[in-house]
Design a protein around this motif. Structure first.
Motif, mmCIF file in Angstrom:
data_model
loop_
_atom_site.group_PDB
_atom_site.id
_atom_site.type_symbol
_atom_site.label_atom_id
_atom_site.label_comp_id
_atom_site.label_asym_id
_atom_site.label_seq_id
_atom_site.Cartn_x
_atom_site.Cartn_y
_atom_site.Cartn_z
ATOM 1 N N PRO A 192 0.807 -1.233 0.000
ATOM 2 C CA PRO A 192 0.000 0.000 0.000
ATOM 3 C C PRO A 192 0.835 1.276 0.000
ATOM 4 O O PRO A 192 0.462 2.271 -0.624
ATOM 5 C CB PRO A 192 -0.824 -0.133 1.288
ATOM 6 N N GLN A 193 1.960 1.262 0.696
ATOM 7 C CA GLN A 193 2.813 2.450 0.768
ATOM 8 C C GLN A 193 4.025 2.346 -0.153
ATOM 9 O O GLN A 193 4.912 3.198 -0.106
ATOM 10 C CB GLN A 193 3.289 2.653 2.217
ATOM 11 N N GLY A 194 4.059 1.326 -0.978
ATOM 12 C CA GLY A 194 5.210 1.124 -1.850
ATOM 13 C C GLY A 194 5.174 2.021 -3.078
ATOM 14 O O GLY A 194 4.122 2.572 -3.442
ATOM 15 N N PRO A 195 6.313 2.188 -3.742
ATOM 16 C CA PRO A 195 6.373 3.063 -4.919
ATOM 17 C C PRO A 195 5.644 2.452 -6.108
ATOM 18 O O PRO A 195 5.676 1.233 -6.314
ATOM 19 C CB PRO A 195 7.876 3.187 -5.197
ATOM 20 N N PRO A 196 4.983 3.290 -6.924
ATOM 21 C CA PRO A 196 4.313 2.791 -8.126
ATOM 22 C C PRO A 196 5.325 2.615 -9.258
ATOM 23 O O PRO A 196 6.518 2.915 -9.110
ATOM 24 C CB PRO A 196 3.332 3.913 -8.452
ATOM 25 N N ALA A 197 4.862 2.146 -10.394
ATOM 26 C CA ALA A 197 5.720 2.048 -11.572
ATOM 27 C C ALA A 197 6.174 3.454 -11.970
ATOM 28 O O ALA A 197 5.421 4.431 -11.824
ATOM 29 C CB ALA A 197 4.962 1.400 -12.722
ATOM 30 N N PRO A 198 7.401 3.611 -12.434
ATOM 31 C CA PRO A 198 7.900 4.935 -12.785
ATOM 32 C C PRO A 198 7.171 5.520 -13.997
ATOM 33 O O PRO A 198 6.732 4.784 -14.891
ATOM 34 C CB PRO A 198 9.372 4.684 -13.108
ATOM 35 N N ALA A 199 7.059 6.830 -14.018
ATOM 36 C CA ALA A 199 6.401 7.495 -15.141
ATOM 37 C C ALA A 199 7.252 7.420 -16.402
ATOM 38 O O ALA A 199 6.727 7.427 -17.515
ATOM 39 C CB ALA A 199 6.120 8.954 -14.786
ATOM 40 N N LYS A 200 8.569 7.346 -16.220
ATOM 41 C CA LYS A 200 9.493 7.325 -17.364
ATOM 42 C C LYS A 200 10.559 6.260 -17.131
ATOM 43 O O LYS A 200 11.692 6.559 -16.788
ATOM 44 C CB LYS A 200 10.131 8.705 -17.538
ATOM 45 N N PRO A 201 10.210 4.982 -17.334
ATOM 46 C CA PRO A 201 11.196 3.918 -17.101
ATOM 47 C C PRO A 201 12.334 3.976 -18.123
ATOM 48 O O PRO A 201 12.196 4.586 -19.190
ATOM 49 C CB PRO A 201 10.370 2.640 -17.275
#
Length: 334
Positions: free
Chosen positions: A261-270
């Motif tokens: 729940p508090q983890g980072p999402p996928a990056p906007a610019k991988p």
């Protein structure tokens, strides 16, 4: 100094830009089997295009950078050595041990310089990991996890020429494992899957692979790779010791999302590919080569390093084919 560049494809074109703007380079002579491509690169970088590798070698250059097709590497290394020219060559020297050893013998006979393009050695993250391991910050190292994931497969025509996933892709992980830890691999157990696109099965290759490697001090390492990582280009190394754990390649562009729940999402610019991810490292390795040529620096990655990494890849291929562990003593060393 004047530098010759043989090969102006994707990586060669990048190298041309780096060399052309380097303050130590007074002139750049380029060639490619595709003359139009070489002319375009020359026009973009203010370089001179010539028709052949022989013309580059005979153009009064002080050193050569080899970024041609893999099949030409060993021959070009030998020609540069016989001409008394220091050479930088993209990995691999050759796709087999015989070709690799033959080129190395040419370099030895000429008492020449050959630097191999294992760019990860010049990446800031890997260098920091090496310092941490060698300096004892992790305590006794017990586990290493390395991964290389391409966002999309290469063209089908490339696969039969690549040497396979272990030799073409995971060889970088094998080299950097040795460089970071300072240890040698003693045994491997490897497997591969061709369950993805049919072109891998048709080429006798795999699209995904994994290897368990035992190091000479008992450290266990895993190295995995895939050609089919749609999230983006992902190259990481995790090192765990008795006192601490660190990761290379973990930043805001790593194509990895947490399910917490508090983890980072996928990056906007991988990261989209290797040139973007390792651009500073590619520049640093060429700067090092120019300093080697100028007598300012010892060779940071000579041809024998490529031989060590290729032997590990060969062991992995044998293990995959035989479905058994392979000791490194089974793979020819000389």
């Amino acid at each position: 100094m004047r530098i010759g560049l043989i090969g102006t494809g994707r990586i060669g074109s990048f190298h041309a830009g780096v060399l052309a703007r380097h303050p130590a380079v007074a002139g750049l002579v380029v060639t490619d089997v595709d003359g139009v491509r070489a002319a375009q690169v020359a026009a973009r970088t203010g370089s001179t295009a010539v028709a052949s590798a022989d013309e580059v070698i005979g153009a009064g250059v002080d050193a050569v950078v080899i970024a041609s097709a893999t099949s030409a590497h060993a021959d070009l290394i030998g020609r540069a050595a016989r001409a008394g020219l220091p050479a930088f060559c993209e990995k691999p020297i050759a796709l087999d041990l015989a070709g690799t050893l033959g080129a190395l013998r040419e370099v030895d006979r000429a008492d020449s310089v050959l630097q191999l393009g294992f760019m990860r050695r010049f990446d800031a993250g890997y260098a920091a990991a090496r310092a941490a391991v060698r300096g004892g910050a992790l305590g006794r190292l017990h586990t290493v996890r390395a991964t290389t994931s391409d966002p999309a497969p290469p063209p089908a025509a490339y696969l039969p020429l690549s040497g396979g996933l272990f030799r073409d892709c995971l060889v970088h992980d094998f080299d950097i494992l040795r460089w970071v830890t300072g240890r040698e691999v003693t045994e491997v157990y490897a497997a591969g899957s061709d369950a993805g696109p049919a072109m891998f099965r048709e080429a006798g290759d795999v699209d995904t692979a994994a290897a368990l490697l035992t190091l000479d001090d008992g450290t266990l390492a895993t190295a995995t790779a895939t050609r089919c990582n749609g999230a983006g280009y992902d190259v990481r190394m995790e090192l765990a010791g008795e006192q601490a754990q660190i990761a290379v390649g973990l930043d805001d562009r790593t194509p990895l999302a947490s399910t917490e729940p508090q983890g980072p999402p996928a990056p906007a610019k991988p990261w989209p590919g290797f040139l973007e991810r390792f651009a500073p490292a590619y520049e640093a390795e060429l700067d090092a080569f120019l300093r080697v040529v100028g007598g300012e620096l010892p060779n940071p990655c000579d041809g024998r390093e490529a031989l060590h990494a290729l032997r590990i890849a060969e062991a992995c291929e044998l293990s995959r084919a035989r479905h058994r562990p392979v000791r490194m003593t089974e793979i020819a060393a000389v």
